[in-house]
Design a protein around this motif. Structure first.
Motif, PDB file in Angstrom:
ATOM      1  N   ALA A 134       1.043  -1.140  -0.019  1.00 25.04           N
ATOM      2  CA  ALA A 134      -0.053  -0.027  -0.148  1.00 25.04           C
ATOM      3  C   ALA A 134       0.868   1.212   0.003  1.00 25.04           C
ATOM      4  CB  ALA A 134      -0.742   0.010   1.355  1.00 25.04           C
ATOM      5  N   ARG A 135       0.921   2.005  -1.051  1.00 23.85           N
ATOM      6  CA  ARG A 135       1.613   3.189  -1.232  1.00 23.85           C
ATOM      7  C   ARG A 135       0.753   4.431  -1.001  1.00 23.85           C
ATOM      8  NH1 ARG A 135       6.763   4.886  -1.917  1.00 23.85           N
ATOM      9  NH2 ARG A 135       7.299   6.092  -3.925  1.00 23.85           N
ATOM     10  N   ARG A 136       1.321   5.195   0.209  1.00 26.83           N
ATOM     11  CA  ARG A 136       0.843   6.243   0.653  1.00 26.83           C
ATOM     12  C   ARG A 136       1.225   7.604  -0.177  1.00 26.83           C
ATOM     13  NH1 ARG A 136      -0.938   7.113   6.199  1.00 26.83           N
ATOM     14  NH2 ARG A 136       0.274   5.246   6.605  1.00 26.83           N
ATOM     15  N   ILE A 137       0.129   8.301  -0.935  1.00 26.48           N
ATOM     16  CA  ILE A 137       0.335   9.508  -1.379  1.00 26.48           C
ATOM     17  C   ILE A 137       0.098  10.658  -0.755  1.00 26.48           C
ATOM     18  CG2 ILE A 137       0.394  10.683  -3.732  1.00 26.48           C
ATOM     19  CD1 ILE A 137       1.302   7.957  -4.074  1.00 26.48           C
ATOM     20  N   ARG A 138       0.913  11.421  -0.119  1.00 23.40           N
ATOM     21  CA  ARG A 138       0.917  12.423   0.834  1.00 23.40           C
ATOM     22  C   ARG A 138       1.799  13.509   0.471  1.00 23.40           C
ATOM     23  NH1 ARG A 138       5.379  12.645   4.081  1.00 23.40           N
ATOM     24  NH2 ARG A 138       6.975  11.041   4.173  1.00 23.40           N
ATOM     25  N   PRO A 139       1.539  14.665   1.285  1.00 20.65           N
ATOM     26  CA  PRO A 139       2.367  15.918   0.961  1.00 20.65           C
ATOM     27  C   PRO A 139       3.556  15.829   1.901  1.00 20.65           C
ATOM     28  CG  PRO A 139      -0.001  16.461   1.680  1.00 20.65           C
ATOM     29  CD  PRO A 139       0.142  14.966   1.831  1.00 20.65           C
ATOM     30  N   GLY A 140       4.668  16.321   1.311  1.00 20.22           N
ATOM     31  CA  GLY A 140       5.860  16.329   1.865  1.00 20.22           C
ATOM     32  C   GLY A 140       6.830  14.852   1.582  1.00 20.22           C
ATOM     33  N   SER A 141       6.070  14.010   0.937  1.00 17.19           N
ATOM     34  CA  SER A 141       7.008  12.656   0.551  1.00 17.19           C
ATOM     35  C   SER A 141       7.988  12.917  -0.740  1.00 17.19           C
ATOM     36  CB  SER A 141       6.047  11.544   0.183  1.00 17.19           C
ATOM     37  OG  SER A 141       5.293  11.821  -1.004  1.00 17.19           O
ATOM     38  N   THR A 142       8.759  12.181  -0.935  1.00 18.54           N
ATOM     39  CA  THR A 142       9.906  12.192  -1.776  1.00 18.54           C
ATOM     40  C   THR A 142       9.259  12.481  -3.182  1.00 18.54           C
ATOM     41  OG1 THR A 142      11.476  10.666  -0.454  1.00 18.54           O
ATOM     42  CG2 THR A 142      11.857  11.404  -2.795  1.00 18.54           C
ATOM     43  N   ILE A 143       8.234  11.605  -3.458  1.00 21.38           N
ATOM     44  CA  ILE A 143       7.580  11.836  -4.796  1.00 21.38           C
ATOM     45  C   ILE A 143       6.837  13.174  -5.049  1.00 21.38           C
ATOM     46  CG2 ILE A 143       7.661   9.284  -5.325  1.00 21.38           C
ATOM     47  CD1 ILE A 143       4.735   9.391  -4.601  1.00 21.38           C
ATOM     48  N   THR A 144       6.467  13.866  -3.832  1.00 19.00           N
ATOM     49  CA  THR A 144       5.464  14.986  -3.880  1.00 19.00           C
ATOM     50  C   THR A 144       6.115  16.216  -3.901  1.00 19.00           C
ATOM     51  OG1 THR A 144       4.903  14.729  -1.729  1.00 19.00           O
ATOM     52  CG2 THR A 144       3.465  13.767  -3.394  1.00 19.00           C
ATOM     53  N   THR A 145       7.531  16.127  -3.302  1.00 22.37           N
ATOM     54  CA  THR A 145       8.368  17.225  -3.370  1.00 22.37           C
ATOM     55  C   THR A 145       9.690  17.457  -4.319  1.00 22.37           C
ATOM     56  OG1 THR A 145       9.528  16.220  -1.283  1.00 22.37           O
ATOM     57  CG2 THR A 145       7.777  17.531  -0.767  1.00 22.37           C
ATOM     58  N   LEU A 146       9.548  16.804  -5.154  1.00 18.27           N
ATOM     59  CA  LEU A 146      10.742  16.793  -5.937  1.00 18.27           C
ATOM     60  C   LEU A 146      10.880  18.001  -6.671  1.00 18.27           C
ATOM     61  CD1 LEU A 146      10.541  13.393  -7.970  1.00 18.27           C
ATOM     62  CD2 LEU A 146      12.438  13.905  -6.343  1.00 18.27           C
ATOM     63  N   ASP A 147      12.163  18.297  -6.691  1.00 15.91           N
ATOM     64  CA  ASP A 147      12.342  19.924  -7.458  1.00 15.91           C
ATOM     65  C   ASP A 147      13.242  19.289  -8.795  1.00 15.91           C
ATOM     66  OD1 ASP A 147      15.390  19.918  -7.078  1.00 15.91           O
ATOM     67  OD2 ASP A 147      14.915  20.350  -5.066  1.00 15.91           O
ATOM     68  N   ASP A 148      13.175  20.161  -9.563  1.00 13.16           N
ATOM     69  CA  ASP A 148      14.037  19.815 -10.997  1.00 13.16           C
ATOM     70  C   ASP A 148      15.371  19.468 -10.934  1.00 13.16           C
ATOM     71  OD1 ASP A 148      11.580  20.109 -12.623  1.00 13.16           O
ATOM     72  OD2 ASP A 148      12.041  22.458 -12.489  1.00 13.16           O
ATOM     73  N   GLU A 149      16.012  20.278  -9.951  1.00 13.79           N
ATOM     74  CA  GLU A 149      17.636  19.907  -9.934  1.00 13.79           C
ATOM     75  C   GLU A 149      17.774  18.468  -9.547  1.00 13.79           C
ATOM     76  OE1 GLU A 149      21.918  21.739  -8.264  1.00 13.79           O
ATOM     77  OE2 GLU A 149      19.959  22.898  -8.044  1.00 13.79           O
ATOM     78  N   LYS A 150      17.253  18.199  -8.393  1.00 11.43           N
ATOM     79  CA  LYS A 150      17.463  16.780  -7.474  1.00 11.43           C
ATOM     80  C   LYS A 150      16.966  15.670  -8.827  1.00 11.43           C
ATOM     81  CE  LYS A 150      16.827  17.952  -2.783  1.00 11.43           C
ATOM     82  NZ  LYS A 150      16.112  17.933  -1.576  1.00 11.43           N
ATOM     83  N   SER A 151      15.773  16.054  -9.231  1.00 12.39           N
ATOM     84  CA  SER A 151      15.178  14.978 -10.336  1.00 12.39           C
ATOM     85  C   SER A 151      16.276  14.867 -11.554  1.00 12.39           C
ATOM     86  CB  SER A 151      13.681  15.616 -10.816  1.00 12.39           C
ATOM     87  OG  SER A 151      13.196  14.451 -11.384  1.00 12.39           O
ATOM     88  N   ALA A 152      16.832  15.889 -12.118  1.00 11.00           N
ATOM     89  CA  ALA A 152      17.583  15.768 -13.348  1.00 11.00           C
ATOM     90  C   ALA A 152      18.927  15.063 -12.659  1.00 11.00           C
ATOM     91  CB  ALA A 152      18.086  17.239 -13.616  1.00 11.00           C
ATOM     92  N   LYS A 153      19.440  15.159 -11.561  1.00  8.09           N
ATOM     93  CA  LYS A 153      20.457  14.733 -11.212  1.00  8.09           C
ATOM     94  C   LYS A 153      20.117  13.015 -11.155  1.00  8.09           C
ATOM     95  CE  LYS A 153      23.489  13.908  -6.995  1.00  8.09           C
ATOM     96  NZ  LYS A 153      23.807  14.578  -5.675  1.00  8.09           N
ATOM     97  N   GLY A 154      19.021  12.765 -10.329  1.00  7.74           N
ATOM     98  CA  GLY A 154      18.909  11.299 -10.342  1.00  7.74           C
ATOM     99  C   GLY A 154      18.642  10.497 -11.419  1.00  7.74           C
ATOM    100  N   TYR A 155      17.844  11.281 -12.194  1.00  9.95           N
ATOM    101  CA  TYR A 155      17.629  10.612 -13.496  1.00  9.95           C
ATOM    102  C   TYR A 155      18.950  10.385 -14.622  1.00  9.95           C
ATOM    103  CZ  TYR A 155      12.488  10.503 -13.600  1.00  9.95           C
ATOM    104  OH  TYR A 155      11.276  10.168 -13.432  1.00  9.95           O
TER     105      TYR A 155
END
Length: 313
Positions: free
Chosen positions: A217-238
């Motif tokens: 069961a996957r909790r989609i909530r404010p403040g989690s990793t997937i709901t607070t991604l910024d472009d720079e962190k996401s670009a680095k990760g990808y």
């Protein structure tokens, strides 16, 4: 000492509100022997107290404390400490809704699997934007079952062909000795780390299967990793994920059909990096260049940046 059937690794950072749901769901599993390794990643809330309460009550739970180093480092620490025959990851704000782990182990044992995949359902918790919820509400649901045993590369290809490939690291159990034999590790310090880890795990597997069962069961909530991604962190990760995945397939030979689908998976990560790079400032681009000096990495970054250059004309 008896070897546990399963080691459950739970990386934790400031998860006090959800830890009871998470840990009680794990410790409620029956007909199976468990080792639960909780890696407390420098939490500053009451997570440590909750963990200690559970550890005092149940000897199956072990706490590893580390300075805040990120989810990847926590998962690697749990992997290093694991003694169970099988390994499974669970995020600290998620849980297992049923008593299903024993059935997974039976299936994996009977079929002599390296990896057994399963499904997940998402639920909304709190004020999550409509756009985010629309994206994730059905994302973890596969359209069909892939129960027949097959090599991992074929599994990736079959799932991708039906748009069912999901790299989330909580959606499978893996044989621990297999994970260690191939040297699978999480890339420290990045988001999207599920992509290269799961890809590597499946790519090297001789025997994989999937059951269409909502184990997670996957909790989609404010403040989690997937709901607070910024472009720079996401670009680095990808970006780093793409480089790792491209290196994994380099020099390997697959059938044309499998090659096409693996290429789509790898390109999807490339595309994720490219879309975010288009909006990054120059100093962020410079930091990306410093992440990996390999010629292949630098060529990939130039290709990603070509769209950025066109978009600014």
């Amino acid at each position: 000492m008896t070897t546990p059937d399963v080691t459950v690794v739970v990386p934790i950072y400031n998860s006090e509100p959800w830890l009871d749901d998470c840990l009680s769901s794990v410790l409620a599993q029956t007909a199976i022997t468990l080792e639960v390794i909780c890696v407390n990643d420098g939490s500053t809330d009451g997570s440590g107290r909750v963990l200690q309460r559970y550890a005092d009550q149940d000897p199956r739970l072990t706490i590893i404390d580390q300075p805040n180093s990120g989810q990847s480092v926590g998962r690697n620490a749990g992997l290093d400490a694991a003694t169970g025959r099988y390994l499974v990851y669970l995020d600290s704000d998620d849980f297992w809704p049923g008593d299903t782990l024993a059935a997974l182990v039976r299936e994996a044992d009977e079929k002599r699997l390296d990896v057994l995949l399963f499904d997940c359902f998402a639920f909304r918790d709190g004020d999550v934007s409509s756009a985010t919820w629309t994206r994730y509400s059905t994302y973890y649901q596969r359209t069909r079952e892939y129960r027949e045993t097959r090599p991992g590369a074929d599994m990736i290809a079959d799932m991708r062909r039906h748009r069912d490939y999901r790299p989330h690291v909580g959606m499978y159990i893996a044989r621990t000795d297999y994970v260690r034999r191939i040297g699978a590790r999480f890339i420290p310090g990045i988001v999207h780390q599920d992509n290269p880890y799961t890809f590597r795990l499946l790519l090297d597997a001789d025997r994989t299967a999937h059951i269409k069962s909502d184990v997670y069961a996957r909790r989609i909530r404010p403040g989690s990793t997937i709901t607070t991604l910024d472009d720079e962190k996401s670009a680095k990760g990808y970006f780093l994920s793409y480089v790792a995945m491209a290196r994994e397939v380099d020099g390997r030979t697959f059938s044309p059909q499998v090659t096409d689908m693996l290429s789509e998976v790898v390109y999807g990560v490339f595309d994720g990096a490219q879309k975010r790079i288009t909006v990054l400032p120059d100093d962020a681009i410079a930091s990306l260049k410093a992440l990996d000096s390999g010629i292949d990495a630098q060529i990939a970054l130039r290709a990603m940046m070509s769209v950025r250059g066109r978009s600014r004309r």
